[in-house]
Write a protein that holds these residues in place. Structure first.
Motif, PDB file in Angstrom:
ATOM      1  N   GLY A  91       0.821  -1.207   0.000  1.00 48.48           N
ATOM      2  CA  GLY A  91       0.000   0.000   0.000  1.00 48.48           C
ATOM      3  C   GLY A  91       0.850   1.251   0.000  1.00 48.48           C
ATOM      4  N   LEU A  92       0.352   2.275  -0.666  1.00 55.01           N
ATOM      5  CA  LEU A  92       1.018   3.574  -0.661  1.00 55.01           C
ATOM      6  C   LEU A  92      -0.060   4.634  -0.581  1.00 55.01           C
ATOM      7  CD1 LEU A  92       3.746   5.100  -0.926  1.00 55.01           C
ATOM      8  CD2 LEU A  92       3.291   5.209  -3.387  1.00 55.01           C
ATOM      9  N   ALA A  93       0.098   5.552   0.364  1.00 58.78           N
ATOM     10  CA  ALA A  93      -0.895   6.609   0.546  1.00 58.78           C
ATOM     11  C   ALA A  93      -0.210   7.884   0.996  1.00 58.78           C
ATOM     12  CB  ALA A  93      -1.935   6.183   1.585  1.00 58.78           C
ATOM     13  N   GLU A  94      -0.837   9.009   0.672  1.00 56.28           N
ATOM     14  CA  GLU A  94      -0.389  10.294   1.176  1.00 56.28           C
ATOM     15  C   GLU A  94      -1.287  10.672   2.334  1.00 56.28           C
ATOM     16  OE1 GLU A  94       0.412  14.879  -0.242  1.00 56.28           O
ATOM     17  OE2 GLU A  94      -0.419  13.448  -1.670  1.00 56.28           O
ATOM     18  N   VAL A  95      -0.670  10.972   3.477  1.00 54.39           N
ATOM     19  CA  VAL A  95      -1.410  11.349   4.681  1.00 54.39           C
ATOM     20  C   VAL A  95      -0.745  12.582   5.278  1.00 54.39           C
ATOM     21  CG1 VAL A  95      -2.200  10.584   6.951  1.00 54.39           C
ATOM     22  CG2 VAL A  95      -1.980   8.914   5.101  1.00 54.39           C
ATOM     23  N   GLY A  97       0.585  15.318   4.096  1.00 50.60           N
ATOM     24  CA  GLY A  97       1.849  15.758   3.522  1.00 50.60           C
ATOM     25  C   GLY A  97       2.982  14.759   3.588  1.00 50.60           C
ATOM     26  N   ARG A  98       2.711  13.572   4.070  1.00 50.37           N
ATOM     27  CA  ARG A  98       3.730  12.523   4.137  1.00 50.37           C
ATOM     28  C   ARG A  98       3.233  11.309   3.349  1.00 50.37           C
ATOM     29  NH1 ARG A  98       7.497  13.199   8.425  1.00 50.37           N
ATOM     30  NH2 ARG A  98       6.899  14.915   9.762  1.00 50.37           N
ATOM     31  N   MET A  99       4.191  10.575   2.840  1.00 48.50           N
ATOM     32  CA  MET A  99       3.875   9.334   2.136  1.00 48.50           C
ATOM     33  C   MET A  99       4.094   8.176   3.097  1.00 48.50           C
ATOM     34  SD  MET A  99       3.031  10.376  -0.853  1.00 48.50           S
ATOM     35  CE  MET A  99       3.048   8.885  -1.822  1.00 48.50           C
ATOM     36  N   GLY A 132      14.489  10.544   2.986  1.00 54.54           N
ATOM     37  CA  GLY A 132      14.292  11.556   4.024  1.00 54.54           C
ATOM     38  C   GLY A 132      13.323  11.111   5.097  1.00 54.54           C
ATOM     39  N   GLY A 133      13.101   9.800   5.172  1.00 55.21           N
ATOM     40  CA  GLY A 133      12.134   9.276   6.135  1.00 55.21           C
ATOM     41  C   GLY A 133      12.718   8.201   7.020  1.00 55.21           C
ATOM     42  N   TYR A 134      11.852   7.327   7.487  1.00 59.44           N
ATOM     43  CA  TYR A 134      12.266   6.245   8.374  1.00 59.44           C
ATOM     44  C   TYR A 134      11.469   4.987   8.062  1.00 59.44           C
ATOM     45  CZ  TYR A 134       7.970   7.431  10.877  1.00 59.44           C
ATOM     46  OH  TYR A 134       6.657   7.685  11.192  1.00 59.44           O
ATOM     47  N   ALA A 135      11.985   3.857   8.531  1.00 64.21           N
ATOM     48  CA  ALA A 135      11.331   2.565   8.331  1.00 64.21           C
ATOM     49  C   ALA A 135      11.101   1.900   9.674  1.00 64.21           C
ATOM     50  CB  ALA A 135      12.191   1.661   7.448  1.00 64.21           C
ATOM     51  N   GLY A 143      -0.771 -11.002  13.546  1.00 67.38           N
ATOM     52  CA  GLY A 143       0.016 -11.956  12.773  1.00 67.38           C
ATOM     53  C   GLY A 143       0.624 -11.379  11.516  1.00 67.38           C
ATOM     54  N   GLY A 144       1.649 -12.044  11.037  1.00 64.10           N
ATOM     55  CA  GLY A 144       2.335 -11.608   9.837  1.00 64.10           C
ATOM     56  C   GLY A 144       3.414 -10.595  10.151  1.00 64.10           C
ATOM     57  N   ALA A 145       4.001 -10.068   9.090  1.00 67.96           N
ATOM     58  CA  ALA A 145       5.050  -9.065   9.211  1.00 67.96           C
ATOM     59  C   ALA A 145       4.566  -7.770   8.569  1.00 67.96           C
ATOM     60  CB  ALA A 145       6.324  -9.545   8.529  1.00 67.96           C
ATOM     61  N   LEU A 146       5.146  -6.666   9.030  1.00 67.53           N
ATOM     62  CA  LEU A 146       4.782  -5.356   8.505  1.00 67.53           C
ATOM     63  C   LEU A 146       6.040  -4.519   8.310  1.00 67.53           C
ATOM     64  CD1 LEU A 146       2.679  -3.136   7.806  1.00 67.53           C
ATOM     65  CD2 LEU A 146       2.664  -2.580  10.248  1.00 67.53           C
ATOM     66  N   VAL A 147       6.226  -4.014   7.090  1.00 61.09           N
ATOM     67  CA  VAL A 147       7.263  -3.043   6.778  1.00 61.09           C
ATOM     68  C   VAL A 147       6.523  -1.744   6.503  1.00 61.09           C
ATOM     69  CG1 VAL A 147       9.047  -2.364   5.130  1.00 61.09           C
ATOM     70  CG2 VAL A 147       8.819  -4.771   5.807  1.00 61.09           C
ATOM     71  N   SER A 148       6.867  -0.714   7.240  1.00 60.01           N
ATOM     72  CA  SER A 148       6.229   0.588   7.081  1.00 60.01           C
ATOM     73  C   SER A 148       7.312   1.643   6.895  1.00 60.01           C
ATOM     74  CB  SER A 148       5.383   0.909   8.311  1.00 60.01           C
ATOM     75  OG  SER A 148       4.766   2.162   8.189  1.00 60.01           O
ATOM     76  N   VAL A 149       7.176   2.428   5.839  1.00 62.84           N
ATOM     77  CA  VAL A 149       8.133   3.485   5.546  1.00 62.84           C
ATOM     78  C   VAL A 149       7.356   4.784   5.411  1.00 62.84           C
ATOM     79  CG1 VAL A 149       9.827   4.352   3.881  1.00 62.84           C
ATOM     80  CG2 VAL A 149       9.719   1.906   4.387  1.00 62.84           C
ATOM     81  N   VAL A 150       7.787   5.809   6.134  1.00 60.16           N
ATOM     82  CA  VAL A 150       7.162   7.125   6.084  1.00 60.16           C
ATOM     83  C   VAL A 150       8.218   8.119   5.631  1.00 60.16           C
ATOM     84  CG1 VAL A 150       5.999   8.923   7.439  1.00 60.16           C
ATOM     85  CG2 VAL A 150       5.564   6.498   7.933  1.00 60.16           C
ATOM     86  N   PHE A 151       7.842   8.972   4.669  1.00 61.05           N
ATOM     87  CA  PHE A 151       8.792   9.952   4.152  1.00 61.05           C
ATOM     88  C   PHE A 151       8.038  11.194   3.698  1.00 61.05           C
ATOM     89  CE2 PHE A 151       7.626   7.047   0.791  1.00 61.05           C
ATOM     90  CZ  PHE A 151       7.464   7.837  -0.345  1.00 61.05           C
ATOM     91  N   PRO A 152       8.733  12.343   3.618  1.00 60.54           N
ATOM     92  CA  PRO A 152       8.062  13.581   3.213  1.00 60.54           C
ATOM     93  C   PRO A 152       7.625  13.538   1.752  1.00 60.54           C
ATOM     94  CG  PRO A 152      10.352  14.012   3.842  1.00 60.54           C
ATOM     95  CD  PRO A 152      10.122  12.543   3.962  1.00 60.54           C
ATOM     96  N   ARG A 153       6.568  14.222   1.473  1.00 63.76           N
ATOM     97  CA  ARG A 153       6.017  14.314   0.115  1.00 63.76           C
ATOM     98  C   ARG A 153       6.902  15.229  -0.722  1.00 63.76           C
ATOM     99  NH1 ARG A 153       4.084  12.130  -3.795  1.00 63.76           N
ATOM    100  NH2 ARG A 153       2.299  12.953  -4.853  1.00 63.76           N
TER     101      ARG A 153
END
Length: 155
Positions: A91-95, A97-99, A132-135, A143-153
């Protein structure tokens, strides 16, 4: 199936210039669909969730492609042992001003491991910093695994 060193994205046509002509943008949905297409022959379903109108800058394409490819490859290698059925969601979303990029699976989860720049976790964190973000990587709730990356728009 692609390997960690194989190219995972080869655009069929160059991205269109942005409205101001000062950069290049690409449809985020088309980009993500192209990234997961090489995995069509795996027994696990991969689903993409992204606003079709969302655009990505040229500077975002390589790190995002690397993160998505690494996360999917790791899920396929580790999340579903012994032929276990499973699904992967990208999934990819803008929230505000951040992605926010998420790659989640319903496999066996992810162990807490120390940072290691030579392994997938370290590479994902490095690519997130390049944006310019973090993971954040770990086991997902329920359950399961989650990779989440947030970065500036930027696009």
């Amino acid at each position: 199936m692609p390997t960690a060193n194989a190219p995972i994205f080869a655009p069929s046509r160059p991205p269109a210039p942005d409205a101001l002509g000062c950069g290049v943008t690409s449809s985020a949905r088309s980009f993500l669909d192209a990234l997961v297409a090489p995995f069509d022959d795996v027994p696990h379903r991969i689903q993409v969730d992204c606003d079709p109108a969302l655009r990505l800058s040229a500077d975002e394409l390589a790190p995002l492609g690397a993160i998505v490819g690494e996360a999917i490859t790791n899920a396929l290698a580790h999340a579903f042992p012994a032929g276990r059925e499973g699904r992967i969601w990208v999934g990819l979303a803008e929230v505000e001003g951040r992605m926010r990029l998420t790659v989640r699976d319903n496999g066996i989860g992810m162990p807490d491991l120390p940072p290691d720049d030579t392994r997938g976790r370290g590479r994902i964190e490095a690519w997130a910093h390049r944006l310019g973000g973090y993971a954040r990587l770990g086991s997902a709730p329920f359950g399961g695994a989650l990779v989440s990356v947030v970065f500036p728009r930027t696009a």
